[in-house]
Design a protein around this motif. Structure first.
Motif, PDB file in Angstrom:
ATOM      1  N   ARG A  76       8.836   4.608 -14.915  1.00  0.00           N
ATOM      2  CA  ARG A  76       8.592   5.456 -13.737  1.00  0.00           C
ATOM      3  C   ARG A  76       7.945   4.647 -12.613  1.00  0.00           C
ATOM      4  N   VAL A  77       7.051   3.746 -12.987  1.00  0.00           N
ATOM      5  CA  VAL A  77       6.415   2.883 -11.980  1.00  0.00           C
ATOM      6  C   VAL A  77       7.476   2.045 -11.273  1.00  0.00           C
ATOM      7  N   PHE A  78       8.374   1.438 -12.041  1.00  0.00           N
ATOM      8  CA  PHE A  78       9.434   0.617 -11.454  1.00  0.00           C
ATOM      9  C   PHE A  78      10.296   1.451 -10.505  1.00  0.00           C
ATOM     10  N   ALA A  79      10.634   2.672 -10.933  1.00  0.00           N
ATOM     11  CA  ALA A  79      11.486   3.536 -10.120  1.00  0.00           C
ATOM     12  C   ALA A  79      10.804   3.904  -8.801  1.00  0.00           C
ATOM     13  N   LYS A  80       9.525   4.243  -8.865  1.00  0.00           N
ATOM     14  CA  LYS A  80       8.805   4.635  -7.651  1.00  0.00           C
ATOM     15  C   LYS A  80       8.612   3.462  -6.697  1.00  0.00           C
ATOM     16  N   LEU A  81       8.418   2.274  -7.263  1.00  0.00           N
ATOM     17  CA  LEU A  81       8.208   1.092  -6.424  1.00  0.00           C
ATOM     18  C   LEU A  81       9.526   0.506  -5.926  1.00  0.00           C
ATOM     19  N   GLY A  82      10.629   0.924  -6.563  1.00  0.00           N
ATOM     20  CA  GLY A  82      11.917   0.379  -6.172  1.00  0.00           C
ATOM     21  C   GLY A  82      12.089  -1.066  -6.594  1.00  0.00           C
ATOM     22  N   VAL A  83      11.476  -1.436  -7.740  1.00  0.00           N
ATOM     23  CA  VAL A  83      11.578  -2.807  -8.227  1.00  0.00           C
ATOM     24  C   VAL A  83      12.472  -2.840  -9.466  1.00  0.00           C
ATOM     25  N   ARG A  84      13.022  -4.000  -9.769  1.00  0.00           N
ATOM     26  CA  ARG A  84      13.965  -4.090 -10.883  1.00  0.00           C
ATOM     27  C   ARG A  84      13.340  -4.625 -12.158  1.00  0.00           C
ATOM     28  N   ASP A  85      12.185  -5.304 -12.044  1.00  0.00           N
ATOM     29  CA  ASP A  85      11.582  -5.862 -13.249  1.00  0.00           C
ATOM     30  C   ASP A  85      10.096  -6.108 -13.054  1.00  0.00           C
ATOM     31  N   ARG A  86       9.466  -6.674 -14.078  1.00  0.00           N
ATOM     32  CA  ARG A  86       8.032  -6.908 -14.046  1.00  0.00           C
ATOM     33  C   ARG A  86       7.612  -7.886 -12.962  1.00  0.00           C
ATOM     34  N   HIS A 128       0.797  -1.220   0.000  1.00  0.00           N
ATOM     35  CA  HIS A 128       0.000   0.000   0.000  1.00  0.00           C
ATOM     36  C   HIS A 128       0.832   1.273   0.000  1.00  0.00           C
ATOM     37  N   THR A 129       1.861   1.331   0.838  1.00  0.00           N
ATOM     38  CA  THR A 129       2.661   2.542   0.958  1.00  0.00           C
ATOM     39  C   THR A 129       3.337   2.892  -0.355  1.00  0.00           C
ATOM     40  N   LEU A 130       3.920   1.906  -1.015  1.00  0.00           N
ATOM     41  CA  LEU A 130       4.603   2.148  -2.280  1.00  0.00           C
ATOM     42  C   LEU A 130       3.628   2.577  -3.365  1.00  0.00           C
ATOM     43  N   VAL A 131       2.512   1.896  -3.462  1.00  0.00           N
ATOM     44  CA  VAL A 131       1.539   2.183  -4.512  1.00  0.00           C
ATOM     45  C   VAL A 131       0.916   3.564  -4.330  1.00  0.00           C
ATOM     46  N   ALA A 132       0.839   4.029  -3.097  1.00  0.00           N
ATOM     47  CA  ALA A 132       0.255   5.349  -2.830  1.00  0.00           C
ATOM     48  C   ALA A 132       1.050   6.468  -3.482  1.00  0.00           C
ATOM     49  N   GLU A 133       2.308   6.195  -3.826  1.00  0.00           N
ATOM     50  CA  GLU A 133       3.152   7.204  -4.453  1.00  0.00           C
ATOM     51  C   GLU A 133       2.881   7.344  -5.950  1.00  0.00           C
ATOM     52  N   LEU A 134       2.109   6.425  -6.521  1.00  0.00           N
ATOM     53  CA  LEU A 134       1.855   6.438  -7.957  1.00  0.00           C
ATOM     54  C   LEU A 134       0.721   7.392  -8.324  1.00  0.00           C
ATOM     55  N   THR A 135       0.800   7.965  -9.527  1.00  0.00           N
ATOM     56  CA  THR A 135      -0.305   8.762 -10.047  1.00  0.00           C
ATOM     57  C   THR A 135      -1.410   7.816 -10.499  1.00  0.00           C
ATOM     58  N   ALA A 136      -2.561   8.381 -10.836  1.00  0.00           N
ATOM     59  CA  ALA A 136      -3.676   7.548 -11.298  1.00  0.00           C
ATOM     60  C   ALA A 136      -3.293   6.774 -12.560  1.00  0.00           C
ATOM     61  N   ARG A 137      -2.609   7.433 -13.494  1.00  0.00           N
ATOM     62  CA  ARG A 137      -2.201   6.762 -14.724  1.00  0.00           C
ATOM     63  C   ARG A 137      -1.169   5.670 -14.441  1.00  0.00           C
ATOM     64  N   GLU A 138      -0.230   5.960 -13.549  1.00  0.00           N
ATOM     65  CA  GLU A 138       0.788   4.959 -13.205  1.00  0.00           C
ATOM     66  C   GLU A 138       0.173   3.752 -12.513  1.00  0.00           C
ATOM     67  N   THR A 139      -0.837   3.989 -11.700  1.00  0.00           N
ATOM     68  CA  THR A 139      -1.532   2.882 -11.044  1.00  0.00           C
ATOM     69  C   THR A 139      -2.229   2.009 -12.077  1.00  0.00           C
ATOM     70  N   GLU A 140      -2.825   2.657 -13.075  1.00  0.00           N
ATOM     71  CA  GLU A 140      -3.483   1.928 -14.157  1.00  0.00           C
ATOM     72  C   GLU A 140      -2.468   1.095 -14.938  1.00  0.00           C
ATOM     73  N   VAL A 141      -1.308   1.678 -15.180  1.00  0.00           N
ATOM     74  CA  VAL A 141      -0.238   0.963 -15.891  1.00  0.00           C
ATOM     75  C   VAL A 141       0.220  -0.240 -15.076  1.00  0.00           C
ATOM     76  N   LEU A 142       0.354  -0.073 -13.769  1.00  0.00           N
ATOM     77  CA  LEU A 142       0.779  -1.173 -12.906  1.00  0.00           C
ATOM     78  C   LEU A 142      -0.230  -2.328 -12.959  1.00  0.00           C
ATOM     79  N   ARG A 143      -1.514  -2.005 -12.976  1.00  0.00           N
ATOM     80  CA  ARG A 143      -2.535  -3.048 -13.088  1.00  0.00           C
ATOM     81  C   ARG A 143      -2.358  -3.847 -14.381  1.00  0.00           C
ATOM     82  N   LEU A 144      -2.064  -3.154 -15.456  1.00  0.00           N
ATOM     83  CA  LEU A 144      -1.906  -3.832 -16.744  1.00  0.00           C
ATOM     84  C   LEU A 144      -0.633  -4.679 -16.767  1.00  0.00           C
ATOM     85  N   VAL A 145       0.422  -4.173 -16.138  1.00  0.00           N
ATOM     86  CA  VAL A 145       1.655  -4.963 -16.027  1.00  0.00           C
ATOM     87  C   VAL A 145       1.371  -6.246 -15.253  1.00  0.00           C
TER      88      VAL A 145
END
Length: 220
Positions: A191-201, A148-165
């Protein structure tokens, strides 16, 4: 040239995989391990691009071996090899840092494709069986609040992109779904990867499930 280490306690399996991979012009098997401890040592020495990792091995199981290998070298991609009777290990493998998994009885051509896919930095989530397993084991084992904490940093569009990933879509498919340019989709994913601090899908998918952005069983 993509370098590969094969970790499996069955000699015939290692030999079969090696023959198929070495026959490819862009793949080369640089080492074999019959147990998890040897696999960790080989990866530290040889620094392969991809590791084919069985989950059940003597001395050190594939999940812990994966965790140690990824902790020692973030660039390596681990592809977990599993069978239907040990599906419970799939989620643990992804948590340990694996980039995906492949059923051991898959066609050998799929093995070649899988190595290339994870080497390119993509997660192996395309097959329907993968989606079903990830959904089921996330539902039964993952914390519903961890992301939750990490995802809260995403914009609405980035959250939508994360769902599709998390649903297994490629950058091209995300672009089509959102009616945007492929380069724009790629930028959103980065940008989603950078904000979440993840290295891949694979790791991004974990966060999406744990945050409750994707409901198991709801994927197409």
């Amino acid at each position: 040239m993509i370098s590969v280490v094969i970790a499996d306690d069955q000699t015939m399996v290692r030999q079969s995989f090696r023959a198929v991979l070495d026959a490819q012009p862009d793949l080369r098997v640089v080492g074999e391990a019959a147990d998890g401890t040897t696999a960790v040592a080989l990866c530290a020495e040889l620094e392969p691009d991809v590791v084919l990792m069985d989950v059940r091995m003597p001395e050190l199981d594939g999940i812990e071996a994966t965790r140690r290998i990824v902790a020692g070298r973030q660039e390596v991609r681990v592809l977990i090899l599993t069978t239907f009777d040990i599906d419970e290990y799939v989620f643990g493998g992804l948590r340990a840092g694996a980039s995906g998994f492949l059923l051991k009885d898959s066609p050998l051509d799929d093995l070649v494709t899988a190595v290339r896919v994870v080497s390119a930095g993509n997660a192996l989530f395309a097959p329907a069986i993968t989606r079903r397993l990830i959904g089921e084991f996330t539902r039964t084992h993952a914390s519903a609040h961890a992301g939750h904490t990490l995802v809260a940093e995403l914009t609405a569009r980035e959250t939508e992109v994360l769902r599709l990933v998390a649903r297994g879509l490629s950058n091209t498919e995300i672009a089509e779904a959102l009616v945007i340019a492929e380069q724009t989709a790629k930028s959103h994913v980065s940008r989603v990867f950078a904000k979440l601090g993840v290295r891949d899908r694979a790791q991004a998918v974990m966060v999406a499930y744990e945050a409750g952005l994707v409901v198991p069983g709801a994927m197409p």
